[in-house]
Design an enzyme around this catalytic site. Structure first.
Site, PDB file in Angstrom:
ATOM      1  N   ARG A  51       0.662  -1.263   0.001  1.00 49.04           N
ATOM      2  CA  ARG A  51       0.141   0.017  -0.054  1.00 49.04           C
ATOM      3  C   ARG A  51       0.931   1.254   0.102  1.00 49.04           C
ATOM      4  O   ARG A  51       2.263   1.117   0.095  1.00 49.04           O
ATOM      5  CB  ARG A  51      -1.005  -0.051   1.113  1.00 49.04           C
ATOM      6  N   ASP A 240      -2.853  10.711  -2.249  1.00 48.25           N
ATOM      7  CA  ASP A 240      -3.084   9.697  -3.225  1.00 48.25           C
ATOM      8  C   ASP A 240      -3.452  10.275  -4.328  1.00 48.25           C
ATOM      9  O   ASP A 240      -3.282   9.735  -5.698  1.00 48.25           O
ATOM     10  CB  ASP A 240      -4.260   8.830  -2.665  1.00 48.25           C
ATOM     11  N   LYS A 251      -5.500   9.914   3.020  1.00 43.60           N
ATOM     12  CA  LYS A 251      -6.197   9.067   4.038  1.00 43.60           C
ATOM     13  C   LYS A 251      -7.463   9.799   4.755  1.00 43.60           C
ATOM     14  O   LYS A 251      -7.085  10.953   5.158  1.00 43.60           O
ATOM     15  CB  LYS A 251      -5.053   8.546   4.932  1.00 43.60           C
TER      16      LYS A 251
END
Length: 351
Positions: A51, A240, A251
């Site tokens: 991840r 991201d 997040k």
């Protein structure tokens, strides 16, 4: 005196397989999982064994190189068809992380002019290795730029894990901690535990402790109190996806911290490579937000903690508006001010 910092690797290429640090096992055990098929790569991304946006892009690139090796006997047209199918398949694993699609597109483009499958296989392997090597250099550069925002002894708050194990090496938000350690600049990390999967509690604390960097773990609910009472000097987070106007998906819980930073008048930085920017989207409203399984919230380590049948809303990310961001730290430097103009200018220079 320069200190050599030991940093764990998240992804390694073995020629006929991929070794990934299984992050679901941390911090209790350090286990590397061997992936030999594209289906295993897809599952490893979905299950969060690997991840972090850059690491996802790296493992996807290696996954495509790996998959190409089983198509040796095909005609070139059939090879291209199956390769494109594999690209589309991997793209379904994590829809919000733009590095995934950036890496897939780069791999796809690398073999546009090939005439033989053997040539394609060689180019794909070389391109995947190049993506990994470039990411390490990029993350180090991000760390160098980020370190100019802090001073020795600063307490810095972060969320999730934007560290070495989320990238090729060094990380993004955690890169200044590693570069600071090398240069004798002491930075103290405050890590939000990051519910529901606890990437801060399990991963950020683990890797910083591995490197001998001071870290204090807090619950997500403690962030405001910690800023108020622990002399937090700044907040730094990863990303991201960053769109053309600077709105940033990261997040879930990141926007909470940005709002707190504004209230307490401390800097809020986003650290990310240019590969995390998606300038095809104009605002954060266009970002697709991944929603994950309800059991991540209703269970903790397999144990039911909420009544069975409870309705759950479990977005993996939120979008921080650009006006809450003090600066976006990239490998090319720090973007401040008019994000739409500065981001457009940066991409004009690098295109």
């Amino acid at each position: 005196m320069i200190t050599v910092v030991t940093i764990p690797r998240s992804v390694s290429w073995k020629g006929d397989a991929i070794a990934v640090l299984n992050q679901t096992k941390l911090p209790h055990s350090t286990e590397y999982k061997t992936l030999t098929t594209i289906e295993e790569v897809w599952k490893s991304i979905v299950m969060l064994e690997v991840r972090g946006a850059p690491a996802i892009g790296i493992v996807a690139a290696f996954g495509l190189a790996l998959a190409s090796k089983k198509y040796t006997t095909l005609h070139i047209e059939e090879f291209q068809k199956k390769f494109n199918r594999d690209c589309n398949y991997l793209g379904t694993s994590r829809p919000t992380a733009v590095n995934l699609f950036w890496a897939i597109d780069r791999m796809r483009e690398s073999i546009q002019e090939i005439t033989t499958i053997k040539e394609a296989q060689k180019i794909l392997e070389e391109e995947a290795l190049r993506i990994q090597q470039e990411d390490e250099a990029v993350c180090r550069s991000i760390g160098e730029h980020a370190l100019t925002c802090f001073k020795d002894g600063d307490n810095i708050l972060t969320i999730c894990n934007a560290g070495s194990i989320a990238t090729a090496r060094y990380g993004t938000a955690l890169a200044p901690f590693y570069i600071g350690k090398e240069k004798g600049v002491h930075l103290h990390a405050y890590a939000c535990e990051t519910r529901p999967v606890l990437q801060g509690g399990r991963l950020t604390t683990w890797e910083l402790k591995q490197a001998g960097i001071d870290v204090t773990l807090i619950t997500d609910n403690t962030a405001a109190h910690a800023i108020q009472t622990k002399e937090i000097n700044a907040i730094i987070v990863g990303a991201d996806r960053i769109v053309a106007n600077g709105d940033t998906a990261n997040k879930i819980g990141t926007m909470n911290l940005a709002i707190l930073a504004k209230y307490f008048d401390i800097p809020f930085y986003v650290a990310a490579p240019l590969s995390t920017f998606d300038i095809t989207k104009q605002t954060g409203a266009e970002i697709v937000i991944e929603e994950r399984d309800e059991t991540e919230v209703t269970k903790i380590f397999g144990k039911q903690v909420a009544p069975v049948g409870t309705t759950v809303y479990n977005p993996a990310f939120d979008v921080t508006p650009n006006e809450l961001i003090t600066g976006i730290i990239t490998e090319q430097g720090i973007i401040r001010g008019d994000y739409k103009r500065e981001i457009a200018s940066l991409f004009e220079k690098t295109s």
